[in-house]
Design a protein around this motif. Structure first.
Motif, PDB file in Angstrom:
ATOM      1  N   LEU A  13      -3.513  54.243 -30.191  1.00 32.71           N
ATOM      2  CA  LEU A  13      -4.445  54.361 -31.304  1.00 32.71           C
ATOM      3  C   LEU A  13      -4.163  53.291 -32.349  1.00 32.71           C
ATOM      4  O   LEU A  13      -3.006  52.953 -32.609  1.00 32.71           O
ATOM      5  CB  LEU A  13      -4.319  55.735 -31.964  1.00 32.71           C
ATOM      6  N   THR A  14      -5.209  52.797 -32.959  1.00 36.74           N
ATOM      7  CA  THR A  14      -5.065  51.856 -34.067  1.00 36.74           C
ATOM      8  C   THR A  14      -4.820  52.637 -35.353  1.00 36.74           C
ATOM      9  O   THR A  14      -4.944  53.870 -35.393  1.00 36.74           O
ATOM     10  CB  THR A  14      -6.340  51.008 -34.219  1.00 36.74           C
ATOM     11  N   ALA A  15      -4.522  51.914 -36.409  1.00 36.89           N
ATOM     12  CA  ALA A  15      -4.301  52.558 -37.710  1.00 36.89           C
ATOM     13  C   ALA A  15      -5.568  53.272 -38.168  1.00 36.89           C
ATOM     14  O   ALA A  15      -5.505  54.356 -38.758  1.00 36.89           O
ATOM     15  CB  ALA A  15      -3.863  51.531 -38.746  1.00 36.89           C
ATOM     16  N   GLU A  16      -6.732  52.690 -37.878  1.00 40.90           N
ATOM     17  CA  GLU A  16      -7.992  53.312 -38.277  1.00 40.90           C
ATOM     18  C   GLU A  16      -8.186  54.651 -37.574  1.00 40.90           C
ATOM     19  O   GLU A  16      -8.610  55.643 -38.180  1.00 40.90           O
ATOM     20  CB  GLU A  16      -9.182  52.390 -37.960  1.00 40.90           C
ATOM     21  N   THR A  25      -7.614  57.591 -45.509  1.00 37.60           N
ATOM     22  CA  THR A  25      -8.083  56.220 -45.435  1.00 37.60           C
ATOM     23  C   THR A  25      -6.998  55.404 -44.750  1.00 37.60           C
ATOM     24  O   THR A  25      -5.849  55.852 -44.620  1.00 37.60           O
ATOM     25  CB  THR A  25      -8.361  55.641 -46.831  1.00 37.60           C
ATOM     26  N   VAL A  26      -7.326  54.207 -44.311  1.00 42.16           N
ATOM     27  CA  VAL A  26      -6.342  53.349 -43.647  1.00 42.16           C
ATOM     28  C   VAL A  26      -5.209  53.017 -44.613  1.00 42.16           C
ATOM     29  O   VAL A  26      -4.030  53.004 -44.232  1.00 42.16           O
ATOM     30  CB  VAL A  26      -7.021  52.067 -43.106  1.00 42.16           C
ATOM     31  N   THR A  27      -5.537  52.779 -45.869  1.00 39.83           N
ATOM     32  CA  THR A  27      -4.511  52.473 -46.874  1.00 39.83           C
ATOM     33  C   THR A  27      -3.561  53.657 -47.041  1.00 39.83           C
ATOM     34  O   THR A  27      -2.340  53.476 -47.099  1.00 39.83           O
ATOM     35  CB  THR A  27      -5.183  52.142 -48.221  1.00 39.83           C
ATOM     36  N   GLU A  28      -4.104  54.889 -47.099  1.00 38.59           N
ATOM     37  CA  GLU A  28      -3.260  56.078 -47.221  1.00 38.59           C
ATOM     38  C   GLU A  28      -2.383  56.259 -45.981  1.00 38.59           C
ATOM     39  O   GLU A  28      -1.231  56.678 -46.078  1.00 38.59           O
ATOM     40  CB  GLU A  28      -4.120  57.324 -47.439  1.00 38.59           C
ATOM     41  N   TRP A  29      -2.927  55.926 -44.804  1.00 37.58           N
ATOM     42  CA  TRP A  29      -2.147  56.025 -43.568  1.00 37.58           C
ATOM     43  C   TRP A  29      -0.954  55.079 -43.610  1.00 37.58           C
ATOM     44  O   TRP A  29       0.169  55.454 -43.330  1.00 37.58           O
ATOM     45  CB  TRP A  29      -3.035  55.745 -42.357  1.00 37.58           C
ATOM     46  N   HIS A  30      -1.208  53.807 -43.969  1.00 32.95           N
ATOM     47  CA  HIS A  30      -0.117  52.829 -44.027  1.00 32.95           C
ATOM     48  C   HIS A  30       0.926  53.226 -45.070  1.00 32.95           C
ATOM     49  O   HIS A  30       2.131  53.062 -44.852  1.00 32.95           O
ATOM     50  CB  HIS A  30      -0.662  51.427 -44.315  1.00 32.95           C
ATOM     51  N   ALA A  31       0.464  53.780 -46.189  1.00 33.91           N
ATOM     52  CA  ALA A  31       1.409  54.231 -47.224  1.00 33.91           C
ATOM     53  C   ALA A  31       2.276  55.368 -46.698  1.00 33.91           C
ATOM     54  O   ALA A  31       3.486  55.426 -46.979  1.00 33.91           O
ATOM     55  CB  ALA A  31       0.651  54.666 -48.471  1.00 33.91           C
ATOM     56  N   ALA A  32       1.697  56.284 -45.920  1.00 35.01           N
ATOM     57  CA  ALA A  32       2.457  57.397 -45.356  1.00 35.01           C
ATOM     58  C   ALA A  32       3.478  56.899 -44.337  1.00 35.01           C
ATOM     59  O   ALA A  32       4.602  57.407 -44.260  1.00 35.01           O
ATOM     60  CB  ALA A  32       1.515  58.410 -44.707  1.00 35.01           C
ATOM     61  N   VAL A  33       3.119  55.870 -43.557  1.00 31.46           N
ATOM     62  CA  VAL A  33       4.059  55.299 -42.583  1.00 31.46           C
ATOM     63  C   VAL A  33       5.205  54.618 -43.322  1.00 31.46           C
ATOM     64  O   VAL A  33       6.385  54.797 -42.990  1.00 31.46           O
ATOM     65  CB  VAL A  33       3.331  54.317 -41.634  1.00 31.46           C
ATOM     66  N   GLU A  34       4.876  53.845 -44.359  1.00 32.94           N
ATOM     67  CA  GLU A  34       5.919  53.140 -45.120  1.00 32.94           C
ATOM     68  C   GLU A  34       6.838  54.114 -45.845  1.00 32.94           C
ATOM     69  O   GLU A  34       8.039  53.871 -45.979  1.00 32.94           O
ATOM     70  CB  GLU A  34       5.275  52.180 -46.122  1.00 32.94           C
ATOM     71  N   ALA A  35       6.311  55.236 -46.293  1.00 30.34           N
ATOM     72  CA  ALA A  35       7.130  56.228 -46.993  1.00 30.34           C
ATOM     73  C   ALA A  35       7.962  57.056 -46.032  1.00 30.34           C
ATOM     74  O   ALA A  35       8.816  57.841 -46.445  1.00 30.34           O
ATOM     75  CB  ALA A  35       6.240  57.144 -47.828  1.00 30.34           C
ATOM     76  N   GLY A  36       7.725  56.912 -44.725  1.00 31.34           N
ATOM     77  CA  GLY A  36       8.466  57.688 -43.739  1.00 31.34           C
ATOM     78  C   GLY A  36       7.869  59.055 -43.474  1.00 31.34           C
ATOM     79  O   GLY A  36       8.466  59.868 -42.760  1.00 31.34           O
ATOM     80  N   ASP A  37       6.696  59.323 -44.027  1.00 34.13           N
ATOM     81  CA  ASP A  37       6.043  60.611 -43.795  1.00 34.13           C
ATOM     82  C   ASP A  37       5.346  60.648 -42.444  1.00 34.13           C
ATOM     83  O   ASP A  37       5.034  61.717 -41.937  1.00 34.13           O
ATOM     84  CB  ASP A  37       5.031  60.910 -44.900  1.00 34.13           C
ATOM     85  N   GLU A  38       5.053  59.509 -41.867  1.00 28.99           N
ATOM     86  CA  GLU A  38       4.464  59.397 -40.536  1.00 28.99           C
ATOM     87  C   GLU A  38       5.372  58.509 -39.697  1.00 28.99           C
ATOM     88  O   GLU A  38       6.143  57.699 -40.225  1.00 28.99           O
ATOM     89  CB  GLU A  38       3.058  58.780 -40.599  1.00 28.99           C
ATOM     90  N   GLN A  39       5.275  58.654 -38.375  1.00 27.99           N
ATOM     91  CA  GLN A  39       6.120  57.874 -37.474  1.00 27.99           C
ATOM     92  C   GLN A  39       5.697  56.412 -37.476  1.00 27.99           C
ATOM     93  O   GLN A  39       4.517  56.105 -37.650  1.00 27.99           O
ATOM     94  CB  GLN A  39       6.033  58.440 -36.061  1.00 27.99           C
ATOM     95  N   PRO A  40       6.638  55.513 -37.246  1.00 29.56           N
ATOM     96  CA  PRO A  40       6.277  54.094 -37.155  1.00 29.56           C
ATOM     97  C   PRO A  40       5.489  53.842 -35.874  1.00 29.56           C
ATOM     98  O   PRO A  40       5.517  54.657 -34.948  1.00 29.56           O
ATOM     99  CB  PRO A  40       7.635  53.383 -37.133  1.00 29.56           C
TER     100      PRO A  40
END
Length: 196
Positions: A13-16, A25-40
């Motif tokens: 799956l892509t980030a979208e 949103t894609v921005t919120e997804w990337h922020a969650a990944v960077e914060a460690g709330d989502e898997q890399p």
């Protein structure tokens, strides 16, 4: 290798797509990944990182959900399906079907996806339907309803005298009933009646 030990195939799956699964949103997804709330991402090679579908299959409680937008209620004077159904004493699905059949009036406007009806059109339809089926008219919204005893007390007459006045046509007919099928009268109509 036995078939039971073969790993299950998965999709990338892509980030979208990940953001859409989480309602972000894609921005919120990337922020969650960077914060460690989502898997890399599972794969970072190529121009776009990719995640396995199993990484976003379940909701992560750390990921904030986007709050649904609340619309301010519009005071447009038009009626919703529920209001039309109550006024015509039909189930909402039945009223909707009558609209589709062309029996009931069509909506005059929409508020987003919500159909809205002109109250005058619905009242005219309800009156015509009521005459055809010989039903009493429903009370206007916010009109207090009285029991037979309250009507008799208002006119200072015995309960039997009130029922006799209704039977002879000297008093208004009931406009609704309670759950126990006891008749109810419009307080406004009772006030404008003289019973002796």
């Amino acid at each position: 290798m036995p078939a039971s030990m073969n790993p299950k195939p998965f999709s990338l799956l892509t980030a979208e797509q990940c953001a859409a699964r989480r309602g972000l949103t894609v921005t919120e997804w990337h922020a969650a990944v960077e914060a460690g709330d989502e898997q890399p991402p599972l794969f970072t090679t190529g121009p776009r990182p990719q995640w396995a579908d199993w990484q976003v299959a379940r909701r992560n409680p750390k990921t904030p959900r986007r709050k649904p937008r609340k619309k301010a209620p519009a005071d447009h004077g038009l009626w919703t399906l529920g209001r039309c159904a109550r006024h015509t004493r039909l189930a909402p699905g039945t009223f909707r079907q009558y609209v589709a059949d062309g029996t009931a009036p069509a909506p005059t406007a929409r508020d987003g996806r919500t159909p809205l009806w002109n109250p005058d059109d619905v009242r005219a339809y309800a009156d015509a339907r009521r005459i055809k089926t010989k039903q009493p008219a429903p009370p206007e919204p916010d009109t207090p309803l009285w029991t037979a005893q309250q009507c008799a007390d208002h006119h200072d007459v015995p309960l039997d005298a009130w029922h006799a006045a209704v039977a002879h046509g000297d008093a208004p007919h009931p406009v609704d009933t309670t759950r126990q099928n006891a008749p109810l009268w419009s307080a406004m109509a009772v006030r404008h009646t003289t019973v002796e």
